[in-house]
Scaffold this active site. Structure first.
Site, PDB file in Angstrom:
ATOM      1  N   ASP A 178       0.826  -1.207   0.000  1.00  0.00           N
ATOM      2  CA  ASP A 178       0.000   0.000   0.000  1.00  0.00           C
ATOM      3  C   ASP A 178       0.864   1.263   0.000  1.00  0.00           C
ATOM      4  O   ASP A 178       2.045   1.245   0.324  1.00  0.00           O
ATOM      5  CB  ASP A 178      -0.892  -0.025   1.246  1.00  0.00           C
ATOM      6  CG  ASP A 178      -2.198   0.726   1.063  1.00  0.00           C
ATOM      7  OD1 ASP A 178      -2.347   1.456   0.054  1.00  0.00           O
ATOM      8  OD2 ASP A 178      -3.087   0.577   1.920  1.00  0.00           O
ATOM      9  N   GLU A 183      -5.423  -1.689  -7.031  1.00  0.00           N
ATOM     10  CA  GLU A 183      -6.464  -0.755  -6.603  1.00  0.00           C
ATOM     11  C   GLU A 183      -6.634   0.291  -7.702  1.00  0.00           C
ATOM     12  O   GLU A 183      -7.168  -0.005  -8.751  1.00  0.00           O
ATOM     13  CB  GLU A 183      -6.115  -0.139  -5.256  1.00  0.00           C
ATOM     14  CG  GLU A 183      -7.290   0.570  -4.616  1.00  0.00           C
ATOM     15  CD  GLU A 183      -6.962   1.191  -3.279  1.00  0.00           C
ATOM     16  OE1 GLU A 183      -7.889   1.380  -2.482  1.00  0.00           O
ATOM     17  OE2 GLU A 183      -5.784   1.509  -3.025  1.00  0.00           O
ATOM     18  N   GLU A 192     -14.060   1.519   0.081  1.00  0.00           N
ATOM     19  CA  GLU A 192     -13.502   2.130   1.285  1.00  0.00           C
ATOM     20  C   GLU A 192     -13.893   3.603   1.389  1.00  0.00           C
ATOM     21  O   GLU A 192     -13.978   4.158   2.485  1.00  0.00           O
ATOM     22  CB  GLU A 192     -11.984   1.997   1.291  1.00  0.00           C
ATOM     23  CG  GLU A 192     -11.272   2.844   0.255  1.00  0.00           C
ATOM     24  CD  GLU A 192      -9.747   2.743   0.357  1.00  0.00           C
ATOM     25  OE1 GLU A 192      -9.270   1.696   0.814  1.00  0.00           O
ATOM     26  OE2 GLU A 192      -9.069   3.707  -0.018  1.00  0.00           O
TER      27      GLU A 192
END
Length: 663
Positions: free
Chosen positions: A411, A460, A466
């Site tokens: 991430d 992503e 989210e």
């Protein structure tokens, strides 16, 4: 003698290159619908026509090197070679196991040790530079123009960091506007789509991005022009202390430093005549470098129980939920009960501020968790930060692979300059060596990396679920959900993280952090598992509510993420609705979703082979318009002459499983 050889080369004629004036060349697609007109004089430009309609006009291309050396200025042709090729491309963990494609290519070799390759597919056009210098080169800038003859509509996702547009997570809604009214003081990130009317569209993408910055797009308003824009090379890095995440503090006056002999990224203009062709356009994958991993039998995708979105939100247990052994064993038990092959252990298993992913927090015995999961046939995927993994790359890969970890969710890269791209490739190489899969978050759009490294099973770069934890209803997720599959999925798979069991209509939706809800209906959520290309996909809600909603949970867990033998888009219109079908052996899964507009659709099952199919249908309930979690389940038998009418509530959807009946 040399002059006569050059003349002979320039006069070479084939069925796919048409010659006009000495400096004009035309390259056609195999089906002869698309043409690229290349003009070489004081510079190099190209135009694109589709069925005689001008799509792009006189787009200049060039590479600007240091010392004012411009590749593309006053070019002199040395040789032109033309190829036609048919390819069968293996595509493990993709929307199909393999696919066929064909193209015509023109290779223009230019004096000065460089050249250009143009390819024309039935699905679109691509070009790239290549160089043959002995010494490394510094690229100050690249000219990539997209010029239009009319004020067409566009769909663009803009950087969310207007002051520093290169630094962001590549997540935003699409802004629909004309070329002349597009924002000129911000950058948009790829892919973007231009609408020529009557469903004809062109989508700008890139592929084979390696040792080079990704391309942004900047609009030029009334000039009806878009131009490529690239993040300058990082000069000085700093660290955000909360996660030890690096970021660029200052940048150089150039965009890339690289070896002198190489090919550069493909610039892609994908052309689609119908909206339903967009989600299944394969050009990004087809143009990427082939598999560097070798054997792919060890690479596994599937569904994962995940704790971050639901904030470790289990209840009705006799322990305090959080980042501890009892909580993760509970998630493992849930995954095992529903046949989910993975759990993701997200942020917090190591101290983020430490930047040390080799040291697990005292509350967790990681080996015990991995062994417990393995005994239940559940794999463990660990979250980390890109530069943290990169700093401890070989040690971390060796340690966690030996412990039995199946992969990393990486991430917060949040940039796509050259050094960021190089970091991704380093991580891809090391993890492949240790048989660890990758789910890349906070990253730029896919550029075919999942072909080159098939163990990268998801990306992503999507305005996923989210976002509802902190967004108001004005962030129109329902429109995005039926826009994104047409545009973003052209680049590659998405980790959208669907699966909300708390669902809300437009009037009732609220941003709630600890018990988040989705916009739209329950069946809209179920459909996402079918519509999305997502070889690794999350069940974003918590085990407690999934167990209370066991009927939906069992259906979700039955939907395959990998082993897809066929993908079709049966119906759809960008920004309005979509209906997708996927085949796994003889079984079919069909999902549909709409924006905030209710609609009735009719499914025609004529695409099915002969025989009877048992169907299980989840559709919006009679009261789903008010109570978004309301749904109806039906079952029955259909065949390839059957038709079925289905009503979709505002923000609604449906999902069907078809099972072939034995004779």
């Amino acid at each position: 003698m040399k002059k006569s050889i050059l003349i002979f080369t320039l006069l070479y004629i084939s069925s796919n290159i048409l010659y006009g004036k000495a400096s004009d060349y035309i390259l056609q697609s195999p089906n002869q619908k698309t043409e690229v007109h290349i003009h070489i004089s004081e510079n190099i430009t190209y135009s694109i026509y589709h069925q005689n309609k001008l799509l792009l006009k006189e787009n200049q291309v060039a590479l600007l090197l240091e010392n004012s050396h411009i590749l593309g200025a006053n070019p002199h042709i040395q040789k032109i070679r033309e190829y036609s090729k048919n390819e069968s491309i293996p595509s493990p963990l993709y929307r199909v196991p393999s696919f066929h494609t064909s193209y015509n290519e023109m290779d223009i070799q230019l004096k000065g040790k460089y050249g250009l390759q143009f390819r024309v597919y039935n699905e679109g056009v691509a070009y790239r530079f290549y160089t043959k210098f002995k010494q490394p080169i510094t690229i100050v800038d690249e000219i990539a123009e997209f010029n239009f003859d009319q004020d067409y509509n566009t769909f663009q996702a803009y950087s969310t960091n207007k002051k520093n547009p290169y630094a962001m997570a590549f997540q935003n809604l699409y802004t629909e506007t004309t070329l002349s009214k597009a924002i000129t003081d911000n950058l948009s990130f790829l892919p973007i789509t231009i609408d020529y009317g009557k469903e004809l569209k062109m989508t700008i993408l890139e592929s084979d991005l390696e040792k080079y910055p990704g391309m942004f797009i900047k609009a030029h308003g009334k000039k009806l022009s878009l131009k490529g824009h690239f993040a300058p090379y990082p000069k000085e890095m700093e660290i955000h202390p909360a996660r030890c995440m690096t970021y660029v503090n200052t940048r150089e006056q150039f965009i890339a430093q690289t070896e002198g002999t190489r090919t550069f990224p493909w610039r892609i203009m994908a052309i689609t005549e119908k909206d339903i062709d967009m989600p299944v356009n394969n050009l990004v994958y087809a143009l990427a470098s082939p598999n560097r991993v070798g054997d792919t039998s060890w690479i596994k995708g599937g569904q994962a129980a995940w704790e971050w979105w639901n904030d470790w939100g289990i209840s009705k247990v006799d322990f305090k939920a959080g980042i501890n052994m009892n909580t993760y064993k509970h998630y493992i038990d849930f995954a095992a009960e529903y046949g989910l092959p993975f759990i993701v252990i997200d942020e917090g298993w190591y101290a983020p501020k430490s930047g040390d992913m080799l040291t697990v927090i005292p509350e967790l015995n990681m080996q015990e968790l991995i062994d417990y999961a393995s005994s239940k046939k559940v794999g463990v995927i660990l979250w980390t930060v890109f530069n943290v993994l990169d700093k401890q790359l070989e040690e971390a890969c060796a340690k966690y692979s030996a412990m039995g970890v199946k992969g990393f969710k990486v991430d917060f890269l949040d940039r796509d300059d050259q050094t960021a791209v190089e970091m991704v490739y380093r991580i891809a190489e090391a993890t492949a060596k240790h048989h660890l899969t990758l789910d890349l978050h906070g990253i730029y759009k896919p550029t075919g990396l999942n072909r080159t490294y098939p163990h990268i099973i998801n990306f992503e770069s999507v305005f996923g679920m989210e976002e509802v934890k902190w967004s108001k209803v004005e962030k129109d997720m329902m429109k995005y959900d039926v826009t994104m599959p047409f545009i973003r999925m052209m680049a590659g798979p998405i980790d959208y993280t669907p699966g909300a069991m708390r669902n809300a209509n437009r009037k009732d939706f609220r941003d709630v952090y600890y018990e988040p809800m989705s916009q739209g209906t329950r069946c809209h959520q179920l459909a996402a598992y079918i519509i999305h290309d997502s070889p690794l996909t999350m069940l974003a809600d918590n085990p407690t509510i999934y167990q209370q909603e066991a009927e939906c949970t069992k259906f979700i867990s039955s939907i395959p993420c990998t082993g897809i033998d066929e993908t079709q888009i049966l119906q759809g219109q960008l920004g309005e609705y979509i209906v997708s079908a996927r085949r796994n052996e003889s079984d079919w899964f069909i999902g549909g979703m709409t924006n905030w507009t209710a609609r009735d659709i009719e499914l025609d099952f004529s695409f099915l082979p002969e025989g009877n199919y048992k169907y299980v249908l989840f559709k919006d309930g009679a009261n789903a318009e008010k109570k978004a979690s309301d749904y109806q389940k039906e079952s029955g038998t259909i065949h390839n002459q059957s038709k079925m009418k289905i009503h979709l509530a505002p923000g609604g959807g449906f999902a069907i499983n078809l099972s072939k009946q034995s004779l």
